[in-house]
Write an enzyme that holds these catalytic residues in place. Structure first.
Site, PDB file in Angstrom:
ATOM      1  N   ASP A 291       0.822  -1.212   0.000  1.00  0.00           N
ATOM      2  CA  ASP A 291       0.000   0.000   0.000  1.00  0.00           C
ATOM      3  C   ASP A 291       0.860   1.269   0.000  1.00  0.00           C
ATOM      4  O   ASP A 291       1.939   1.282   0.576  1.00  0.00           O
ATOM      5  CB  ASP A 291      -0.899  -0.031   1.249  1.00  0.00           C
ATOM      6  CG  ASP A 291      -2.120   0.840   1.085  1.00  0.00           C
ATOM      7  OD1 ASP A 291      -2.298   1.435   0.003  1.00  0.00           O
ATOM      8  OD2 ASP A 291      -2.906   0.931   2.046  1.00  0.00           O
TER       9      ASP A 291
ATOM     10  N   ASN B  34     -10.461  -2.835  -6.855  1.00  0.00           N
ATOM     11  CA  ASN B  34      -9.609  -1.933  -7.638  1.00  0.00           C
ATOM     12  C   ASN B  34     -10.146  -1.653  -9.049  1.00  0.00           C
ATOM     13  O   ASN B  34      -9.728  -0.693  -9.695  1.00  0.00           O
ATOM     14  CB  ASN B  34      -8.165  -2.458  -7.738  1.00  0.00           C
ATOM     15  CG  ASN B  34      -7.381  -2.311  -6.448  1.00  0.00           C
ATOM     16  OD1 ASN B  34      -6.452  -3.058  -6.167  1.00  0.00           O
ATOM     17  ND2 ASN B  34      -7.751  -1.329  -5.635  1.00  0.00           N
TER      18      ASN B  34
HETATM   19  C1  FPP Z   1      -1.970   0.138  -3.362  1.00  0.00           C
HETATM   20  O1  FPP Z   1      -1.490   1.458  -3.367  1.00  0.00           O
HETATM   21  C2  FPP Z   1      -1.381  -0.601  -4.468  1.00  0.00           C
HETATM   22  C3  FPP Z   1      -2.061  -1.125  -5.514  1.00  0.00           C
HETATM   23  C4  FPP Z   1      -3.525  -1.026  -5.655  1.00  0.00           C
HETATM   24  C5  FPP Z   1      -1.349  -1.805  -6.611  1.00  0.00           C
HETATM   25  C6  FPP Z   1      -0.184  -2.665  -6.245  1.00  0.00           C
HETATM   26  C7  FPP Z   1       0.563  -2.961  -7.458  1.00  0.00           C
HETATM   27  C8  FPP Z   1       1.913  -2.945  -7.580  1.00  0.00           C
HETATM   28  C9  FPP Z   1       2.875  -2.728  -6.512  1.00  0.00           C
HETATM   29  C10 FPP Z   1       2.483  -3.082  -8.934  1.00  0.00           C
HETATM   30  C11 FPP Z   1       2.689  -4.209  -9.668  1.00  0.00           C
HETATM   31  C12 FPP Z   1       2.598  -5.593  -9.232  1.00  0.00           C
HETATM   32  C13 FPP Z   1       3.169  -6.561  -9.947  1.00  0.00           C
HETATM   33  C14 FPP Z   1       2.930  -7.986  -9.596  1.00  0.00           C
HETATM   34  C15 FPP Z   1       4.047  -6.259 -11.090  1.00  0.00           C
HETATM   35  P1  FPP Z   1      -2.505   2.654  -3.623  1.00  0.00           P
HETATM   36  O2  FPP Z   1      -2.528   2.942  -5.077  1.00  0.00           O
HETATM   37  O3  FPP Z   1      -3.829   2.309  -3.026  1.00  0.00           O
HETATM   38  O4  FPP Z   1      -1.804   3.800  -2.850  1.00  0.00           O
HETATM   39  P2  FPP Z   1      -2.483   5.002  -2.066  1.00  0.00           P
HETATM   40  O5  FPP Z   1      -3.329   4.404  -0.967  1.00  0.00           O
HETATM   41  O6  FPP Z   1      -1.309   5.758  -1.550  1.00  0.00           O
HETATM   42  O7  FPP Z   1      -3.285   5.761  -3.082  1.00  0.00           O
END
Ligand code: FPP
Length: 221
Positions: free
Chosen positions: A12, A60
């Site tokens: 996250d 998501n």
């Molecule tokens: C949460 O941060 C993260 C995600 C929804 C995506 C996670 C994906 C990756 C790390 C990338 C790729 C994975 C692979 C397997 C290549 P957020 O976007 O909710 O962050 P925020 O809460 O700060 O907005």
């Protein structure tokens, strides 16, 4: 120090990391993919056998089309870029979640990589279009009675041991529908560090914290 056999991570904070740097959200996800790469190597070096990461939840899909398609592209390029390395280093790739939600192209790429890496001794499990309740509902529809083990065998994680340690970055203290059934006896490690900044030092702290826990798994001391 005995390492956890299975580490699961809620990656996250990618969006906040990008925002703080004045970058588009997708740059945060790209940096998040680099962090995953690092952590996979730390895990192997530490003797961890399974690493599960929450890359895309059933929720998501509600994000902007731009972010969703950017994340899908990132996954597809991860699969292509990493193929050689995974095959060469005995790393098994596996996806959990409602994979039929993904494009046919991505489904084929995933299936091909799962097949090519099937013999690996370290397993990277990527949760995609994953929700714990959704996984449990799908398993329940097939369940005809029996033991907890029989039920576990119907989950997407069949054959994968339950996580010993669940890490969540960026200061949020929730499970967010991740591995609901499997987390029954997991230890938790929360950190304020944003996922793209998660490095060696933080990984070592998580493992040291795990090593100090006294795990009774519901039994008496
Ligand atoms: C949460 O941060 C993260 C995600 C929804 C995506 C996670 C994906 C990756 C790390 C990338 C790729 C994975 C692979 C397997 C290549 P957020 O976007 O909710 O962050 P925020 O809460 O700060 O907005």
């Amino acid at each position: 120090m005995s390492a956890p056999r299975h580490v699961a991570v809620i990656m996250d904070g990618n969006g906040r990391w990008a925002k703080a740097k004045g970058l588009p959200r997708l740059m945060g996800h790209r940096a998040g993919a680099d962090a995953l790469d690092r952590v996979m190597h730390y895990c192997r070096d530490a003797g961890v056998e399974f690493l599960t990461v929450y890359a895309f939840s059933t929720e998501n899909w509600k994000r902007s089309t731009e972010e969703v398609s950017g994340l899908m592209k990132l996954l597809s390029s991860f699969i292509h870029k990493k193929e050689k390395e995974l095959v060469g280093n005995g790393i098994r790739f596996r996806v959990i979640g409602r994979r039929t939600d993904l494009s046919e192209k991505l489904q084929k790429e995933i299936a091909a990589l799962e097949k090519k890496t099937a013999g690996g001794s370290f397993t990277l499990v990527v949760a995609l279009s994953y929700g714990g309740r959704d996984e449990i509902l799908r398993a329940a529809a097939k369940f005809q009675g029996g033991t907890e083990e029989d039920f576990s065998a119907l989950l997407d994680t069949a054959g994968i041991p339950d996580p010993d340690l669940i890490v969540r970055t960026s200061g949020e203290l929730r499970l967010s529908n991740f591995l609901l059934w499997q987390a029954a006896y997991a230890e938790f490690y929360f950190t304020d560090v944003l996922w793209p900044d998660f490095g060696r030092e933080e990984f070592d702290k998580a493992l040291a914290s795990f090593a100090k826990r006294e795990r009774r798994m519901g039994g008496r001391k």
